[in-house]
Design a protein around this motif. Structure first.
Motif, PDB file in Angstrom:
ATOM      1  N   MET A   1     -17.149 -36.349 107.816  1.00 61.71           N
ATOM      2  CA  MET A   1     -16.391 -35.210 106.816  1.00 61.71           C
ATOM      3  C   MET A   1     -15.425 -35.567 106.381  1.00 61.71           C
ATOM      4  N   LYS A   2     -15.371 -35.345 105.028  1.00 66.40           N
ATOM      5  CA  LYS A   2     -14.036 -35.547 104.280  1.00 66.40           C
ATOM      6  C   LYS A   2     -13.242 -34.371 104.003  1.00 66.40           C
ATOM      7  N   VAL A   3     -11.811 -34.496 104.049  1.00 65.30           N
ATOM      8  CA  VAL A   3     -11.003 -33.196 104.027  1.00 65.30           C
ATOM      9  C   VAL A   3     -10.107 -33.574 102.897  1.00 65.30           C
ATOM     10  N   LEU A   4      -9.929 -32.620 101.815  1.00 63.12           N
ATOM     11  CA  LEU A   4      -8.730 -32.878 100.977  1.00 63.12           C
ATOM     12  C   LEU A   4      -7.750 -31.946 101.413  1.00 63.12           C
ATOM     13  N   VAL A   5      -6.581 -32.286 101.466  1.00 61.63           N
ATOM     14  CA  VAL A   5      -5.301 -31.433 101.796  1.00 61.63           C
ATOM     15  C   VAL A   5      -4.387 -31.266 100.805  1.00 61.63           C
ATOM     16  N   THR A   6      -4.318 -30.356 100.018  1.00 66.16           N
ATOM     17  CA  THR A   6      -3.590 -30.084  98.798  1.00 66.16           C
ATOM     18  C   THR A   6      -2.036 -29.673  99.223  1.00 66.16           C
ATOM     19  N   GLY A   7      -0.970 -30.159  98.700  1.00 73.28           N
ATOM     20  CA  GLY A   7       0.293 -29.825  99.242  1.00 73.28           C
ATOM     21  C   GLY A   7       0.516 -30.481 100.476  1.00 73.28           C
ATOM     22  N   ALA A   8       0.264 -31.844 100.774  1.00 73.76           N
ATOM     23  CA  ALA A   8       0.185 -32.684 101.774  1.00 73.76           C
ATOM     24  C   ALA A   8       1.550 -32.971 102.300  1.00 73.76           C
ATOM     25  N   THR A   9       2.607 -32.708 101.540  1.00 72.71           N
ATOM     26  CA  THR A   9       3.825 -33.076 101.633  1.00 72.71           C
ATOM     27  C   THR A   9       4.770 -32.096 101.909  1.00 72.71           C
ATOM     28  N   GLY A  10       4.351 -30.875 102.032  1.00 69.17           N
ATOM     29  CA  GLY A  10       4.986 -29.671 102.472  1.00 69.17           C
ATOM     30  C   GLY A  10       4.907 -29.585 103.919  1.00 69.17           C
ATOM     31  N   GLN A  26     -10.097 -39.371 117.862  1.00 72.39           N
ATOM     32  CA  GLN A  26     -11.216 -39.137 118.787  1.00 72.39           C
ATOM     33  C   GLN A  26     -12.425 -39.669 118.790  1.00 72.39           C
ATOM     34  N   GLN A  27     -13.196 -40.164 119.714  1.00 67.99           N
ATOM     35  CA  GLN A  27     -14.218 -40.718 119.607  1.00 67.99           C
ATOM     36  C   GLN A  27     -15.480 -39.935 118.801  1.00 67.99           C
ATOM     37  N   ASP A  28     -15.529 -38.841 119.197  1.00 65.87           N
ATOM     38  CA  ASP A  28     -16.613 -37.988 118.776  1.00 65.87           C
ATOM     39  C   ASP A  28     -16.318 -37.115 117.566  1.00 65.87           C
ATOM     40  N   ALA A  29     -15.444 -37.541 117.081  1.00 63.58           N
ATOM     41  CA  ALA A  29     -14.745 -36.663 115.852  1.00 63.58           C
ATOM     42  C   ALA A  29     -15.681 -36.521 114.578  1.00 63.58           C
ATOM     43  N   ASP A  30     -15.858 -35.460 113.977  1.00 69.07           N
ATOM     44  CA  ASP A  30     -16.379 -35.228 112.662  1.00 69.07           C
ATOM     45  C   ASP A  30     -15.738 -35.579 111.521  1.00 69.07           C
ATOM     46  N   ILE A  31     -14.303 -35.786 111.571  1.00 70.32           N
ATOM     47  CA  ILE A  31     -13.681 -35.903 110.483  1.00 70.32           C
ATOM     48  C   ILE A  31     -13.628 -37.479 110.269  1.00 70.32           C
ATOM     49  N   VAL A  32     -13.808 -38.046 108.975  1.00 68.98           N
ATOM     50  CA  VAL A  32     -14.080 -39.400 108.627  1.00 68.98           C
ATOM     51  C   VAL A  32     -12.811 -39.656 107.819  1.00 68.98           C
ATOM     52  N   ARG A  33     -12.395 -38.811 106.875  1.00 72.33           N
ATOM     53  CA  ARG A  33     -11.478 -39.427 105.925  1.00 72.33           C
ATOM     54  C   ARG A  33     -10.581 -38.141 105.501  1.00 72.33           C
ATOM     55  N   VAL A  34      -9.280 -38.477 105.634  1.00 73.39           N
ATOM     56  CA  VAL A  34      -8.405 -37.449 104.988  1.00 73.39           C
ATOM     57  C   VAL A  34      -7.614 -37.628 103.787  1.00 73.39           C
ATOM     58  N   ALA A  35      -7.644 -36.850 102.847  1.00 72.86           N
ATOM     59  CA  ALA A  35      -7.151 -37.191 101.467  1.00 72.86           C
ATOM     60  C   ALA A  35      -6.054 -36.111 101.361  1.00 72.86           C
ATOM     61  N   ALA A  36      -4.897 -36.830 101.241  1.00 75.58           N
ATOM     62  CA  ALA A  36      -3.693 -35.908 100.894  1.00 75.58           C
ATOM     63  C   ALA A  36      -3.325 -36.058  99.359  1.00 75.58           C
ATOM     64  N   PHE A  37      -3.248 -34.964  98.791  1.00 72.08           N
ATOM     65  CA  PHE A  37      -2.633 -34.695  97.451  1.00 72.08           C
ATOM     66  C   PHE A  37      -1.406 -33.936  97.233  1.00 72.08           C
ATOM     67  N   ALA A  38      -0.579 -34.641  96.503  1.00 69.31           N
ATOM     68  CA  ALA A  38       0.658 -34.104  96.232  1.00 69.31           C
ATOM     69  C   ALA A  38       1.308 -34.309  94.989  1.00 69.31           C
ATOM     70  N   ARG A  39       2.186 -33.842  94.463  1.00 66.89           N
ATOM     71  CA  ARG A  39       2.833 -34.027  93.175  1.00 66.89           C
ATOM     72  C   ARG A  39       3.997 -34.671  93.214  1.00 66.89           C
ATOM     73  N   SER A  40       4.665 -34.749  94.317  1.00 67.21           N
ATOM     74  CA  SER A  40       6.159 -35.677  94.458  1.00 67.21           C
ATOM     75  C   SER A  40       5.577 -37.047  94.801  1.00 67.21           C
ATOM     76  N   GLU A  41       5.949 -37.870  94.088  1.00 68.82           N
ATOM     77  CA  GLU A  41       5.717 -39.454  94.247  1.00 68.82           C
ATOM     78  C   GLU A  41       6.489 -39.941  95.530  1.00 68.82           C
ATOM     79  N   SER A  42       7.925 -39.613  95.449  1.00 68.63           N
ATOM     80  CA  SER A  42       8.637 -40.115  96.875  1.00 68.63           C
ATOM     81  C   SER A  42       8.122 -39.445  97.861  1.00 68.63           C
ATOM     82  N   ARG A  43       8.092 -38.257  97.741  1.00 62.77           N
ATOM     83  CA  ARG A  43       7.355 -37.650  99.274  1.00 62.77           C
ATOM     84  C   ARG A  43       6.063 -38.150  99.723  1.00 62.77           C
TER      85      ARG A  43
END
Length: 71
Positions: A1-10, A26-43
């Motif tokens: 599963m892929k997850v997109l998190v918006t506001g990932a720096t908050g 975890q070995q049996d995890a369904d989550i394969v990739r976490v994409a973090a989306f944010a506006r602040s480059e430094s954060r």
């Protein structure tokens, strides 16, 4: 599963990313990739440094209103 998190720096977003990445280890995890989306480059850079050793983490810089950046 892929997850997109918006506001990932908050507060909520960073806590959610933490939780997802812990679960992805975890070995049996369904989550394969976490994409973090944010506006602040430094954060976003700080978040990327925190998870630079995680294969499941991928940071994206941009605005949620930019449709072309999301797809």
């Amino acid at each position: 599963m892929k997850v997109l998190v918006t506001g990932a720096t908050g507060f909520f977003g960073s806590t959610f990313v933490d939780t997802l990445l812990r679960q992805s280890e975890q070995q049996d995890a369904d989550i394969v990739r976490v994409a973090a989306f944010a506006r602040s480059e430094s954060r976003l850079a700080k978040l990327a440094d925190k998870y630079d050793d995680r294969q499941a983490f991928r940071p994206f810089l941009g605005d949620i209103r930019d449709y072309d950046r999301l797809v």
